[in-house]
Write a protein that holds these residues in place. Structure first.
Motif, mmCIF file in Angstrom:
data_model
loop_
_atom_site.group_PDB
_atom_site.id
_atom_site.type_symbol
_atom_site.label_atom_id
_atom_site.label_comp_id
_atom_site.label_asym_id
_atom_site.label_seq_id
_atom_site.Cartn_x
_atom_site.Cartn_y
_atom_site.Cartn_z
ATOM 1 N N GLY A 81 0.321 -1.203 0.011
ATOM 2 C CA GLY A 81 -0.033 -0.014 0.133
ATOM 3 C C GLY A 81 0.517 1.355 0.041
ATOM 4 O O GLY A 81 2.247 1.062 -0.081
ATOM 5 N N ASP A 82 -0.007 2.539 0.528
ATOM 6 C CA ASP A 82 1.188 3.796 0.617
ATOM 7 C C ASP A 82 2.126 3.348 1.622
ATOM 8 O O ASP A 82 1.845 2.817 2.654
ATOM 9 N N ALA A 83 3.247 4.678 1.442
ATOM 10 C CA ALA A 83 3.567 4.425 2.934
ATOM 11 C C ALA A 83 3.702 6.065 3.215
ATOM 12 O O ALA A 83 3.410 7.413 2.397
ATOM 13 N N ARG A 84 3.277 6.017 4.753
ATOM 14 C CA ARG A 84 2.487 7.843 4.907
ATOM 15 C C ARG A 84 4.114 8.195 6.247
ATOM 16 O O ARG A 84 5.010 6.820 7.362
ATOM 17 N N THR A 85 4.711 9.617 5.927
ATOM 18 C CA THR A 85 5.665 9.636 6.497
ATOM 19 C C THR A 85 5.451 10.274 8.246
ATOM 20 O O THR A 85 4.363 11.177 8.346
ATOM 21 N N GLU A 86 5.625 9.865 8.864
ATOM 22 C CA GLU A 86 4.815 10.144 10.827
ATOM 23 C C GLU A 86 5.426 11.487 11.156
ATOM 24 O O GLU A 86 6.801 11.664 10.489
ATOM 25 N N SER A 87 5.284 12.426 12.053
ATOM 26 C CA SER A 87 5.548 13.267 12.631
ATOM 27 C C SER A 87 6.911 13.493 12.891
ATOM 28 O O SER A 87 7.802 13.829 12.966
ATOM 29 N N THR A 91 5.751 4.371 7.929
ATOM 30 C CA THR A 91 5.091 3.270 7.868
ATOM 31 C C THR A 91 4.621 3.388 6.819
ATOM 32 O O THR A 91 3.978 4.220 6.228
ATOM 33 N N VAL A 92 4.520 1.728 6.987
ATOM 34 C CA VAL A 92 4.635 1.227 5.187
ATOM 35 C C VAL A 92 3.503 -0.245 5.287
ATOM 36 O O VAL A 92 3.422 -1.316 6.030
ATOM 37 N N LYS A 93 2.295 0.601 4.575
ATOM 38 C CA LYS A 93 1.129 -0.353 4.821
ATOM 39 C C LYS A 93 1.464 -1.372 3.689
ATOM 40 O O LYS A 93 1.376 -1.148 2.659
ATOM 41 N N THR A 94 -0.011 -2.572 4.086
ATOM 42 C CA THR A 94 1.167 -3.851 3.107
ATOM 43 C C THR A 94 -1.026 -3.912 3.742
ATOM 44 O O THR A 94 -1.188 -4.267 4.605
ATOM 45 N N ILE A 95 -1.147 -5.213 2.900
ATOM 46 C CA ILE A 95 -2.354 -5.815 2.758
ATOM 47 C C ILE A 95 -2.576 -7.405 2.282
ATOM 48 O O ILE A 95 -1.769 -7.790 1.140
ATOM 49 N N VAL A 96 -2.518 -7.960 3.199
ATOM 50 C CA VAL A 96 -2.896 -9.758 2.715
ATOM 51 C C VAL A 96 -3.958 -9.907 2.096
ATOM 52 O O VAL A 96 -4.529 -9.481 1.958
ATOM 53 N N ARG A 97 -3.634 -10.666 0.306
ATOM 54 C CA ARG A 97 -4.694 -10.790 -0.086
ATOM 55 C C ARG A 97 -4.794 -12.766 -0.397
ATOM 56 O O ARG A 97 -3.721 -13.729 -0.817
ATOM 57 N N GLY A 98 -5.854 -13.107 -0.499
ATOM 58 C CA GLY A 98 -5.461 -14.763 -0.895
ATOM 59 C C GLY A 98 -5.616 -15.102 0.914
ATOM 60 O O GLY A 98 -5.560 -15.294 1.963
ATOM 61 N N GLY A 99 -5.889 -16.371 1.004
ATOM 62 C CA GLY A 99 -5.776 -17.504 2.091
ATOM 63 C C GLY A 99 -7.170 -17.435 3.200
ATOM 64 O O GLY A 99 -8.061 -16.250 3.184
ATOM 65 N N ALA A 100 -6.384 -17.741 4.046
ATOM 66 C CA ALA A 100 -7.394 -17.510 5.393
ATOM 67 C C ALA A 100 -7.187 -15.467 5.608
ATOM 68 O O ALA A 100 -8.480 -15.564 6.490
ATOM 69 N N ALA A 101 -6.363 -15.792 5.782
ATOM 70 C CA ALA A 101 -6.068 -13.915 6.288
ATOM 71 C C ALA A 101 -5.871 -12.922 5.509
ATOM 72 O O ALA A 101 -5.917 -11.980 5.698
ATOM 73 N N ASP A 102 -7.099 -13.011 4.080
ATOM 74 C CA ASP A 102 -7.498 -11.902 2.845
ATOM 75 C C ASP A 102 -8.182 -10.813 3.942
ATOM 76 O O ASP A 102 -9.225 -11.166 4.665
ATOM 77 N N GLY A 103 -7.421 -9.760 2.655
ATOM 78 C CA GLY A 103 -8.024 -8.621 3.424
ATOM 79 C C GLY A 103 -7.332 -8.114 5.020
ATOM 80 O O GLY A 103 -7.395 -6.266 4.938
ATOM 81 N N VAL A 104 -6.463 -8.304 5.491
ATOM 82 C CA VAL A 104 -6.048 -8.215 6.987
ATOM 83 C C VAL A 104 -4.900 -7.135 6.227
ATOM 84 O O VAL A 104 -3.436 -7.198 5.821
ATOM 85 N N LEU A 105 -4.972 -6.251 7.111
ATOM 86 C CA LEU A 105 -3.938 -4.779 7.079
ATOM 87 C C LEU A 105 -3.032 -5.022 7.726
ATOM 88 O O LEU A 105 -2.741 -5.375 9.404
#
Lengths: 262, 199
Positions: B115-121, B126-140
């Motif tokens: 996903g995106d990366a966000r610069t904190e103060s 913070t680098v965002k990722t999302i799980v796709r597929g499998g039992a954990a589908d959609g977990v951030l």
């Protein structure tokens, strides 16, 4: 569709009748002494965490009870259900039950004045109930109608109501004064309130989807009670924030190394 | 012709003006690490131990365990001697590695969407990722990263809004305030020994 495992790890560890547990007796038996002794030194009990838990002693007792019940009853039933079905069955059934929670999401999106998401929920329900075969499938997410879990506890949080003390509810799991009240308010919207016979299968199926997560949580925690409390608190905070950087003010302190000596 | 001095100062100025490693770089190095982990999980013919060792190697290179253990100890760090702090670091790293190694066994056909990366103060990213597929589908899953030396290192993993550092910190806090700081390492070590036996 979405997030079931982890969402529910907490949500159900959280709100369904999942019982949650300490790594059995040890932390629980520790609880009374924890209450009697004053915190060792310095008033730092709240410096490292921001979870308010004045009823810890009672909560730990309830936690112990819930966990025991889970171990002797719910977990074995869920394990049996998992054993006798191929993996897709619990997953699909989970989506079916999730579709039934539509009224709660719909109304609470409305209460939070989010008309766009309210519309999406309606679209999801219509789509998944028809094309998705009474909710067993979730074509809506693929068409851009993403789900967002909502409930009255979150609505209160959205309006600025603080969580209040942490509560461990018998049979229901982790909650707070605010979320427990929210649970009551949502009761008439909960389909299983009316179709009560769906409640046991819903419960067993939800628990089945969490077998690995909860087993892992039990194993990995140093203090399972505290781990669940912290996870619940953080999870609800993130849910109330609806994915918008909820964390800034709470987290900056979290990432500050005190007296760094490098 | 430009004098040596002028050239040198131009060079120095360039160095100074070069923008600091940006959010995009954190995201890039994180993506590399994730790809390495996924490759290790998917490579056919590896034993579970070999797979685990390769994943551990990636984690050791990308996670700043030292900083993580400091963040987990927070204020309680002052109650530990230097040796105890080192011991805690060792046991904490072992604990994390074992826990996540076990979980990896459950991974099969999941992929990770960046996903995106966000610069904190405070300059973290913070680098965002999302799980796709499998039992954990959609977990951030978010990775909080901090720059050290010339690269970015993971200092926290945040799953569905639940920060690992915060979760551990509250457990450590509980143990220190009920059993005392000296007991902390024993509790962690005992846990690790028990887990090592079980797995």
């Amino acid at each position: 569709m979405t997030k079931d495992p982890f969402r529910v790890t907490v949500l159900l560890v959280a709100s369904l009748l999942c019982a949650c547990a300490t790594t059995t007796s040890e932390p629980v038996t520790e609880a009374p002494s924890a209450q009697l002794e004053p915190a060792t030194d310095e008033p730092d009990s709240e410096s490292a965490t921001d979870e308010s838990d004045p009823f810890q002693r009672v909560n730990r007792g309830v936690f112990w009870f819930n966990d025991g019940l889970d171990r002797v009853l719910l977990e074995p039933l869920a394990a049996g259900w998992t054993w006798m079905t191929p993996e897709v069955v619990p997953v699909r059934l989970g989506k079916f039950f999730d579709n039934l929670r539509f009224p709660i999401r719909f109304v609470n999106n409305l209460f939070q004045l989010d008309l766009k998401q309210t519309g999406r929920e309606l679209g999801r329900f219509v789509t998944n109930t028809t094309v998705g075969l009474v909710g067993f499938f979730d074509p809506a997410t693929g068409w851009g109608l993403e789900k967002r879990d909502e409930d009255f506890g979150q609505t209160l949080g959205w309006w600025g109501v603080p969580t209040g003390p942490y509560l461990m509810l018998p049979l229901l799991g982790p909650s707070s004064v605010r979320d427990g009240f929210g649970y009551l308010v949502d009761t008439p919207l909960r389909v299983t309130t009316w179709l009560w016979f769906l409640r046991p299968p819903e419960l067993i199926n939800s628990r089945a989807l969490l077998l690995d997560d909860i087993r892992e949580l039990r194993r990995a925690s140093l203090d399972y009670y505290v781990s669940v409390r912290n996870a619940y608190t953080q999870f609800r905070r993130a849910q109330v924030a609806n994915g918008e950087v909820p964390t800034e003010e709470t987290y900056d302190d979290l990432y500050e190394v005190i007296d760094d000596d490098e | 012709m430009m004098s040596k001095l002028a050239r040198l100062s131009a060079f120095v100025a360039l160095l100074v003006w070069a923008p600091p490693v940006a959010a995009e770089d954190a995201r890039t190095v994180m993506k590399q690490s994730i790809d390495q982990v996924l490759a290790a999980l998917r490579e056919p013919g590896l034993s579970h131990e070999e797979r685990l060792r390769r994943v551990e190697k990636v984690a050791e290179a990308r996670f700043d365990f030292k900083r993580m253990s400091k963040l987990v100890l927070a204020r309680n760090r002052k109650k530990l001697s230097a040796e105890q702090q080192d011991e805690f670091l060792v046991e904490f790293q072992k604990h994390l590695t074992m826990t996540y190694g076990r979980r990896l066994g459950e991974f099969s056909n999941e992929t990770i969407e960046m996903g995106d990366a966000r610069t904190e103060s405070n300059g973290d990213v913070t680098v965002k990722t999302i799980v796709r597929g499998g039992a954990a589908d959609g977990v951030l899953i978010d990775y909080r990263m901090r720059a050290r030396d010339d690269s970015w290192y993971v200092i926290d993993v945040i799953i569905e809004g639940i920060s690992l550092i915060s979760n551990f910190r509250s457990q450590v806090q509980e143990i220190v305030s009920t059993k005392g700081a000296d007991q902390l390492i024993d509790v962690l070590r005992e846990k690790n020994e028990k887990e090592a036996q079980e797995s």
